[in-house]
Every structure is written in C-alpha cells, then in structure tokens.
Write a protein that holds these residues in place. Structure first.
Motif, mmCIF file in Angstrom:
data_model
loop_
_atom_site.group_PDB
_atom_site.id
_atom_site.type_symbol
_atom_site.label_atom_id
_atom_site.label_comp_id
_atom_site.label_asym_id
_atom_site.label_seq_id
_atom_site.Cartn_x
_atom_site.Cartn_y
_atom_site.Cartn_z
ATOM 1 N N TYR A 57 -0.050 -8.978 1.050
ATOM 2 C CA TYR A 57 0.566 -10.269 1.359
ATOM 3 C C TYR A 57 -0.360 -11.113 2.248
ATOM 4 N N ASP A 58 -0.886 -10.498 3.296
ATOM 5 C CA ASP A 58 -1.759 -11.237 4.215
ATOM 6 C C ASP A 58 -3.027 -11.727 3.516
ATOM 7 N N HIS A 59 -3.532 -10.910 2.591
ATOM 8 C CA HIS A 59 -4.740 -11.297 1.873
ATOM 9 C C HIS A 59 -4.482 -12.484 0.942
ATOM 10 N N VAL A 60 -3.349 -12.449 0.244
ATOM 11 C CA VAL A 60 -3.051 -13.491 -0.748
ATOM 12 C C VAL A 60 -2.567 -14.778 -0.091
ATOM 13 N N TYR A 61 -1.639 -14.656 0.883
ATOM 14 C CA TYR A 61 -0.988 -15.849 1.424
ATOM 15 C C TYR A 61 -1.598 -16.351 2.734
ATOM 16 N N LEU A 62 -2.170 -15.445 3.493
ATOM 17 C CA LEU A 62 -2.760 -15.856 4.771
ATOM 18 C C LEU A 62 -4.279 -15.813 4.751
ATOM 19 N N ASN A 63 -4.826 -15.340 3.615
ATOM 20 C CA ASN A 63 -6.273 -15.226 3.451
ATOM 21 C C ASN A 63 -6.927 -14.466 4.600
ATOM 22 N N ASN A 64 -6.245 -13.399 5.019
ATOM 23 C CA ASN A 64 -6.723 -12.654 6.192
ATOM 24 C C ASN A 64 -6.120 -11.250 6.171
ATOM 25 N N ILE A 65 -6.926 -10.248 6.559
ATOM 26 C CA ILE A 65 -6.416 -8.887 6.700
ATOM 27 C C ILE A 65 -6.675 -8.448 8.140
ATOM 28 N N PRO A 66 -5.620 -8.416 8.969
ATOM 29 C CA PRO A 66 -5.823 -8.026 10.369
ATOM 30 C C PRO A 66 -6.428 -6.634 10.486
ATOM 31 N N ALA A 67 -7.331 -6.491 11.462
ATOM 32 C CA ALA A 67 -8.005 -5.201 11.675
ATOM 33 C C ALA A 67 -7.004 -4.106 12.029
ATOM 34 N N LYS A 68 -5.891 -4.479 12.678
ATOM 35 C CA LYS A 68 -4.898 -3.491 13.089
ATOM 36 C C LYS A 68 -4.299 -2.778 11.875
ATOM 37 N N GLN A 69 -4.063 -3.516 10.799
ATOM 38 C CA GLN A 69 -3.497 -2.914 9.597
ATOM 39 C C GLN A 69 -4.451 -1.890 8.995
ATOM 40 N N LEU A 70 -5.736 -2.224 8.955
ATOM 41 C CA LEU A 70 -6.727 -1.295 8.425
ATOM 42 C C LEU A 70 -6.841 -0.057 9.305
ATOM 43 N N LYS A 71 -6.708 -0.249 10.620
ATOM 44 C CA LYS A 71 -6.755 0.888 11.543
ATOM 45 C C LYS A 71 -5.566 1.823 11.314
ATOM 46 N N VAL A 72 -4.382 1.234 11.127
ATOM 47 C CA VAL A 72 -3.181 2.041 10.871
ATOM 48 C C VAL A 72 -3.341 2.813 9.562
ATOM 49 N N LEU A 73 -3.926 2.181 8.554
ATOM 50 C CA LEU A 73 -4.149 2.841 7.270
ATOM 51 C C LEU A 73 -5.079 4.049 7.439
ATOM 52 N N GLN A 74 -6.113 3.897 8.260
ATOM 53 C CA GLN A 74 -7.022 5.025 8.530
ATOM 54 C C GLN A 74 -6.288 6.157 9.245
ATOM 55 N N LYS A 75 -5.436 5.778 10.201
ATOM 56 C CA LYS A 75 -4.657 6.798 10.928
ATOM 57 C C LYS A 75 -3.709 7.537 9.965
ATOM 58 N N LEU A 76 -3.121 6.797 9.031
ATOM 59 C CA LEU A 76 -2.238 7.419 8.043
ATOM 60 C C LEU A 76 -2.994 8.466 7.230
ATOM 61 N N ASP A 77 -4.204 8.123 6.802
ATOM 62 C CA ASP A 77 -5.032 9.093 6.077
ATOM 63 C C ASP A 77 -5.288 10.331 6.931
ATOM 64 N N HIS A 78 -5.617 10.112 8.197
ATOM 65 C CA HIS A 78 -5.941 11.225 9.109
ATOM 66 C C HIS A 78 -4.750 12.168 9.278
ATOM 67 N N TYR A 79 -3.588 11.603 9.569
ATOM 68 C CA TYR A 79 -2.422 12.456 9.829
ATOM 69 C C TYR A 79 -1.908 13.109 8.540
ATOM 70 N N GLY A 80 -2.080 12.432 7.422
ATOM 71 C CA GLY A 80 -1.696 13.032 6.153
ATOM 72 C C GLY A 80 -2.528 14.268 5.846
ATOM 73 N N HIS A 81 -3.846 14.151 5.997
ATOM 74 C CA HIS A 81 -4.734 15.295 5.754
ATOM 75 C C HIS A 81 -4.468 16.409 6.776
ATOM 76 N N GLN A 82 -4.225 16.018 8.011
ATOM 77 C CA GLN A 82 -3.972 17.019 9.056
ATOM 78 C C GLN A 82 -2.703 17.817 8.741
ATOM 79 N N ARG A 83 -1.669 17.130 8.309
ATOM 80 C CA ARG A 83 -0.408 17.830 8.029
ATOM 81 C C ARG A 83 -0.582 18.807 6.863
#
Length: 832
Positions: free
Chosen positions: A450-476
């Motif tokens: 949504y942010d990419h299409v309508y706001l033409n921007n991807i906040p760094a915080k969202q990408l950081k959360v996505l990386q954390k999701l990958d980390h905790y998923g693999h850890q579990r």
C-alpha cells in the motif's frame, strides 16, 4: 399415666418443626404444575424444609424451565423471586447434610438460573464438592466437571484433580454418557497419551451405548474437536447415531453437529443430505429471530435457490429485531453462501455498524473479512472499523490478539500502519508462534504494498520488522523438538511470506523430526506437502514406509490425503507398487461409504499416477453414483463444484485414453464445449514470443497453429506438422485461436486441410510450461503436466515441452539463441 399424658403435648410442641415424613411435601412438589405453586409451598414451609426438599424444589423449578421454548423461558423472573432467594439461603445452610448427588445437582441448577460464579452460594457449593471429590461416583463427578466448565475453569487445579481421578479409574468406568461429559470438561489440560486412552475407551464402550443417545455421540465429537484429532473410526460411528436419529434432532442439535464437523473438516454426504431435508422442513416453523438466524446459518450454505430466497426474505422481514451477534452470524453465513443480495447485505451491514462498538477484536476481523469478500463498500463503516481496531491495538498486549487486529487493519482500503504500531508488532515477535508470525508477515507485506503504490514510499521500519519476522520464524523452527507441536503450528500456514521465507526451513525441520511420524499424523503431513508443492523425497519415502507398516491403523478416509502428494508432485517411492497397491486394497471395502467427492478425487489422483483400479472405476462410472454426485454438487459452493466437475471430466478422459478395455464411454462433450466456448484462454507474453519465432523457424504463419483444441479437449499451445523428411507442412486458413468451437471428434480432428496426415508425417505439440507445472524447489514436472504429455502422445502427438527456466535462462537471452533452441527441439541437431 398422668406423667405420660403430660409428656405427650410437650412432645408435639418440641418436634413440630419437622413433619413425620419427607414424602408428603416432596410429593406435593412433584404434583405442582408451575413455579408459583412451588414458591407457595416454600413460603408456607420454609422453616421446615430439609436439604432433600430444597434439592427437590430447585429440581422442579429447573424442570419447568426445560419444558418451555426459548421464547417463553423466564429464568430472570425466577431468579429474582423472593422464594428463590429463600431456597438459595437454605441451600447454603444445609449443604453439609446434602448427599453428593443433591449437592452437585443444586450447584448445576443455580448456575443454570444464572447465579454468578463469584456468588457466595456457588463458591460454598464448589468448595464442599471439592472436599468430597474423591468419593464422587462417575455420574456425580461428570456433572460437577460440567459445572466447572460452565465457569470456564478448564485449566484450574480442581479440573486437574478431576482429570487425575478419571485417569486412575479409567479401566473401571463403564458409563459412556458420564465419561463423554468428563472427556469434554478435561480436554484442555490432558496429555496426548491420555487423550488416546480416552479415545480408545470411548471406542470400546460405544457398542454399550443406546443408539438414541445423540448427546453422548455429540460430546464425543466435541472432545475430538477440542483435542484437534480427526479420528475417523469414532467420527464414523457417531455419524451413524446422528443419521439414525435425524427425525428427532432439533435445530440446536443440528447446528452444533454441523459446527463440530466443520471444525474437524469431517465430511459426510449422507448427513448433509438428510440435514438439508430436515432443516428445509423447519423453515415454516420458526418466526422468532434467534431461531430464524440459527436456521439461516445452518441451512443457507447448503440450500437450493428457492430455499435460499425464502431464508433471505425471512431474515429481511425481521432484520430490525436482530441483535448484534445475530447480525454477525448472518453476515458470516452470507459469506459462506457467496451471497450477492445487495439489499440484505446493506441491511445486515447497517445493524453491524450500529453495534460495532460492542464487538471483540476477533469479531471485528470476521466483519472485515466478510465485507471485503462480499465487495461491500462503505467509507463511513471502514473509517469507524479502522478507528475501533486502532483503539483496541493501542491497549492490547496479547500477541495473538495483536496479530488479529493488525491483520484486520491490513485488509481495509487504507492498509497503513505508522511507526508506533510497527514498534508494537516488533516488541511481541519473540512471544509469537509460527501462526501469529505468518499473520504479521502477511499484514506487513500488505502495508508495504500500500505504501509503495499510494504513498510512493516504503518506511525502513516496515522492512526491519519483516527481517525480524524472518529471524524469529527460522529460530522457532530450529528450536522445535516435537513433530506434533510443529504440525499444529504449520498446518494452516499459507501465503507468500511463508512460501518464500520459511518453507525450506520447515521442510528441513520436518525431515529432522520425521521419525516421530505415525498413523495419527501421517495424513496431515502428507496434506501439508501437497499444498506446498515442495518435493522432499525423504519425507515422501517416510510417509510410504509408515503407511506400509501401520496401514491397519489408518482409516480409509485418510487415504486420499496420503496419496495426494505423490500424485501432485509426480513421485514414485521405492516401494511404488506395494505402497499404492496397499492403499487401493485398503479402500476397497469402503467404496460404497466414501463421499462421492472423495471418490472422484481419489480416482483422479490414482489416474495421475497411472493406476486405474477396476473396482474404484466401476463405483464411479455408473448411473447411481453420478446421481449421488449431482445431489452433492448442489450442496457445495460454486468453486468446489466446478473443481469436482473438472476432476470427473479429467478422470473420464484418462480412463478413455489409457484403459479403453474398460469400455467406459466419454460423456463430457457438452461440458467441455460449454467451458471452452466461454473460457478459451489467450496467450501470455512468452507464448506470443514463441508463436512469432515458430512462424519464422517453420517458414511462415500458415505452418503453425496456436491454441489448438485436441480430441478429448486438451489445449495445446502450438501445433505443427512435419513430413517424413522433417519438413513443415502448411495448414489451411484457420491457424489462430478458434472463436467458436464445434463438437470435436477424434477422426475429424486428425485431418489436415480436409485430408488425413500423409504417410510418415508427424504432428508436434509444443507446450510452454510456466512455474506452475513444476515442483517449487526443483525442476521436476508435476503430475498433471506429466499426465497431459502422456495423453497427447497417446493421441498421436510428439510432445515438446519448453520449460520457463530454460526459455528465460541466460543461455537463451538473445533472440538468435532462442531461434536455435526452437530449431533444435523441433528438427533435431544440425537442422537449419
């Protein structure tokens, strides 16, 4: 004598506070015809009532309530009556003298009248019962456990004590009715081993049960639902009880059974068919909103067009009387029915809007999902939904609840979450299981889009959360030590994040724990592999090994799920013939019992593997079965209906082509013509590229046909004909996609420009295979594409498959390289 005369009047005065016998007053109570008569007796005799009479009075009051319909029950009125309060006070003072059964019965009744768990009477009764717990017989113990369950004390030490008593005395329990109550009550806190012991005991006692005990059978199904165990032998036997008592089942019972079956994903065609008939008969009987809503929810998804119209009209007429919860139930049923009745949608939505502040987070999610699915647009409603979801989110600290709220927010038209909310998600990730992590990832990806299409921007915080999701998923996954626990978390996972980030690690974990695979979990794991399209030969070999070793413990209902990954992924285990032969043999005695849908999918899956069991095909290709199938198709939603029809057509085609000796006729001409006339596809970008290059390679546009329909209605991307010297032969003028498809016959469709193929000529089919034709992890052709190649060869084609990974490779990055590739595939090496 005078002394005796003096004592006699004194004795009357001293002992006048009790009658000579309890029976007269109890008999009077038993002869009462309404609550007021009971209350009149209490008022006259309250100073004389014994503990037995208190219990009898309460029992009679509850008996009167049970005899009333829901619309005329007056529980509140009874509870607030002065003499009911008198009874409660007497119960408090006399509970120590009550028998075990009277004590627990009094507790049960006061709870049914809505006395809260924190009331001093209820607390005192529970305490007294706890003190006597070890001496309770099985019936009293089961009723007491039900009282605790009504108080939601599923995880309490007291419920744990009851579970321990049941475990110690299980061998001596012979009353299945009482055991079924206990099974449901203690199901939340017992081990897997204890669960299996209870299942085995219930199965052992089942034949001792009266076939009319519907509630006992329902509780057994409820227990299986609670422990998430789809144990077919017990489900099948319970289903027979429901079927034999269908004429006595009321709306409430049918609704509960349908809900339990849905949760367990247990399908019984006979039950649904009889339920539909029974519920349809009930349509004229109800005019109360609560009953009509329950009927709409139960019957709506399986009803025919006329019944659906009638149900919708009834709900519309009484829509003004619906509560918020009733409107929510109607909306959920409309979603399941795939309803597009705009008037009803608007009406129900207006009620939901009015009650929106009263819904819990999970209910707000259900509302959001239904509105999106039904394509309903209301800016005002969506704005209020967003405000409510955000307000809940700001104060929520439970990971599962936060995931629900975030997921609902991500579905709304403006799927944006600010940095504060992203930080809140990040903070709870270490506490999340894989299910919650997957929900968060799906939601964050929507927000990023949504942010990419309508706001033409991807906040760094969202990408950081996505990386954390990958980390905790693999850890579990890496820390998981139990296959059953892993299965509970991954069985419902789907979506791009799981497939791209966790699927490979999940398969590695399954391989690490696969020695724990057994007859209980093998079908579920096989089903998971089918969904993922990930080919792990070691896992499939293990599945085959477990099935061969434990086939007697595996119910025939589970065989389809077990066969499916081998069929879908086109894989033969080392013991191919023994494995598939064992599965087929195990099915034979159940062919007349299995649902028509299951038989069709079984037949298709086995045909994909080049197995054509004669008994199975005879069970499918006969008039009686096809009539049953038509009846079932009327009860299911449209997308599944179409899928079943296609699978039956594909099975019919496979049998005609590969087993002509069975003499099963081809009867899908009309179906195929209707479908292909309506949905004949256009070429994608890669196919258009190949089409132009083929025309150039073969010597002109009239040497190649695009989008060709073969006998038995296969579509071929491109077709050309080479003579015996490997030179292309031209077609007539019709060398593009047909706009209107005639009925096609084998003979007429093997002609070229009005004549047969010349001697030595060869018809070539060229197929571009995209990623859907291959397993996710390796370039291994899946079963459906392999079967199509096999069938085209039977039809006389030389089949050339062009995989997407070859066409889009670096080696074929230039036009000239692609032209050479096509020449080599068509003509062989050295042909220019």
């Amino acid at each position: 004598m005078l002394c005796l005369r003096a004592i006699r009047p004194l004795s009357w005065r001293v002992f006048h506070f009790r009658p000579f016998s309890f029976e007269p007053l109890i008999s009077q109570m038993n002869n009462c015809t309404d609550e007021e008569q009971i209350f009149g007796l209490i008022e006259k005799n309250k100073s004389l009532l014994s503990e037995k009479q208190v219990g009898c009075a309460l029992s009679m009051l509850w008996q009167f309530q049970k005899q009333k319909t829901s619309s005329v029950k007056n529980v509140d009125c009874i509870r607030n009556h002065p003499q009911f309060l008198t009874l409660c006070n007497l119960a408090t003072t006399k509970m120590g003298f009550m028998s075990d059964s009277t004590l627990v019965n009094v507790l049960y009744i006061v709870q049914q009248f809505g006395i809260e768990a924190h009331d001093s009477l209820v607390e005192a009764l529970v305490t007294e019962a706890w003190r006597r717990l070890e001496r309770f017989d099985i019936r009293v113990l089961s009723k007491f456990s039900s009282c605790l369950a009504d108080q939601h004390l599923y995880y309490s030490p007291l419920m744990g004590k009851i579970a321990d008593i049941v475990n110690r005395n299980l061998e001596n329990i012979q009353d299945l009715r009482s055991l079924s109550v206990l099974m449901v009550s203690i199901s939340s806190l017992i081990s897997r081993r204890f669960q299996e012991k209870l299942v085995n005991k219930a199965e052992l006692l089942f034949d001792t049960m009266d076939s009319s005990q519907v509630n006992t059978a329902r509780r057994i199904v409820q227990f299986l639902r609670n422990i998430k165990y789809r144990y077919y032998p017990l489900l099948e036997r319970c289903n027979k009880v429901f079927l034999s008592n269908m004429n006595h089942l009321d709306l409430d019972s049918i609704s509960k059974i349908l809900s339990l079956y849905y949760s367990l994903q247990f399908h019984s065609f006979e039950f649904i068919l009889m339920t539909k008939k029974r519920l349809t008969e009930m349509i004229p009987l109800f005019d109360h909103p609560a009953s009509c809503v329950k009927l709409f929810v139960a019957l709506g998804p399986m009803a025919g067009p006329e019944e659906k119209k009638q149900l919708k009209s009834t709900i519309l007429l009484m829509s003004e009387e619906l509560t918020g919860q009733q409107a929510l139930a109607v909306m959920g049923a409309m979603e399941e029915m795939e309803s597009r009745n705009l008037r009803l949608i608007k009406k129900i939505t207006s009620i939901l809007h009015k009650h929106l502040d009263n819904y819990k987070p999970v209910e707000l999610l259900r509302i959001t999902q239904a509105l999106i699915f039904l394509h309903f647009q209301s800016k005002e409603l969506f704005v209020k939904l967003r405000e409510l979801l955000l307000s809940y989110l700001k104060v929520s600290v439970i990971p599962s609840e936060i995931s629900i709220l975030v997921y609902a927010l991500s579905m709304l038209p403006s799927a944006h979450l600010d940095e504060v909310r992203m930080s809140q998600i990040e903070a709870v990730l270490p506490q999340c299981d894989l299910h919650d992590l997957n929900i968060f990832a799906t939601s964050v990806l929507r927000c990023i889009q949504y942010d990419h299409v309508y706001l033409n921007n991807i906040p760094a915080k969202q990408l950081k959360v996505l990386q954390k999701l990958d980390h905790y998923g693999h850890q579990r996954l890496q820390e998981c030590k139990s296959l059953n626990l892993l299965w509970e978390e991954v069985k419902s996972l789907k979506g791009d994040w799981f497939a791209d980030s966790l699927l490979e690690e999940t398969v590695v974990t399954l391989q690490r724990l696969m020695d724990e695979m057994n007859y209980i979990n093998v079908a579920g794991i096989a089903s998971f592999i089918s969904r993922t399209n990930y080919l792990s030969t070691s896992l499939l070999d293990k599945i085959a090994s477990v099935v061969l070793q434990q086939i007697e413990k595996i119910h025939p209902f589970a065989i389809l799920a077990i066969i499916l990954p081998f069929s879908t992924l086109n894989y033969d285990p080392p013991q191919r013939d023994e494995f598939f032969g064992t599965c087929i043999q195990h099915l034979n005695s159940y062919l007349s019992v299995l649902d028509p849908l299951v038989l069709v999918f079984l037949g298709y899956s086995l045909a994909t593997l080049q197995y054509f069991p004669e008994d199975l095909l005879k069970a499918i290709f006969n008039i009686k079965f096809l009539a049953r199938l038509d009846s079932q198709l009327e009860l299911i939603y449209s997308s599944l209906n179409m899928k079943v029809q296609f699978r039956l057509m594909e099975l019919n085609r496979a049998v005609c082509l590969e087993c002509p000796e069975y003499q099963i006729p081809w009867f899908h001409d009309r179906f195929c013509q209707q479908h292909y006339n309506k949905d004949f596809g256009s070429m994608n970008g890669a196919q258009q590229q190949i089409y132009k290059m083929l025309a150039e390679v073969l010597g002109g546009i009239n040497f190649v046909k695009a989008s060709v329909l073969t006998p038995y209605y296969y579509t071929v991307d491109f077709e050309c004909i080479l003579d015996k010297r490997r030179n292309p032969l031209p077609y007539g003028s019709h060398n593009t996609t047909l706009e209107k498809l005639p009925k096609i016959h084998l003979e007429s469709n093997t002609q070229i420009a009005g004549s047969r193929l010349p001697p030595g000529a060869e018809k070539i089919a060229l197929e571009f295979l995209d990623s859907r034709a291959f397993c996710r992890n390796i370039p291994h052709l899946k079963g459906k594409s392999a079967m199509k190649k096999r069938h085209l060869e039977i039809l006389g084609y030389h089949v050339i498959q062009i995989p997407h990974f070859e066409w889009n490779s670096m080696a074929l990055s230039t036009r000239d390289a692609r032209m050479d590739y096509l020449r080599e595939r068509i003509f062989g090496e050295g042909k220019s």
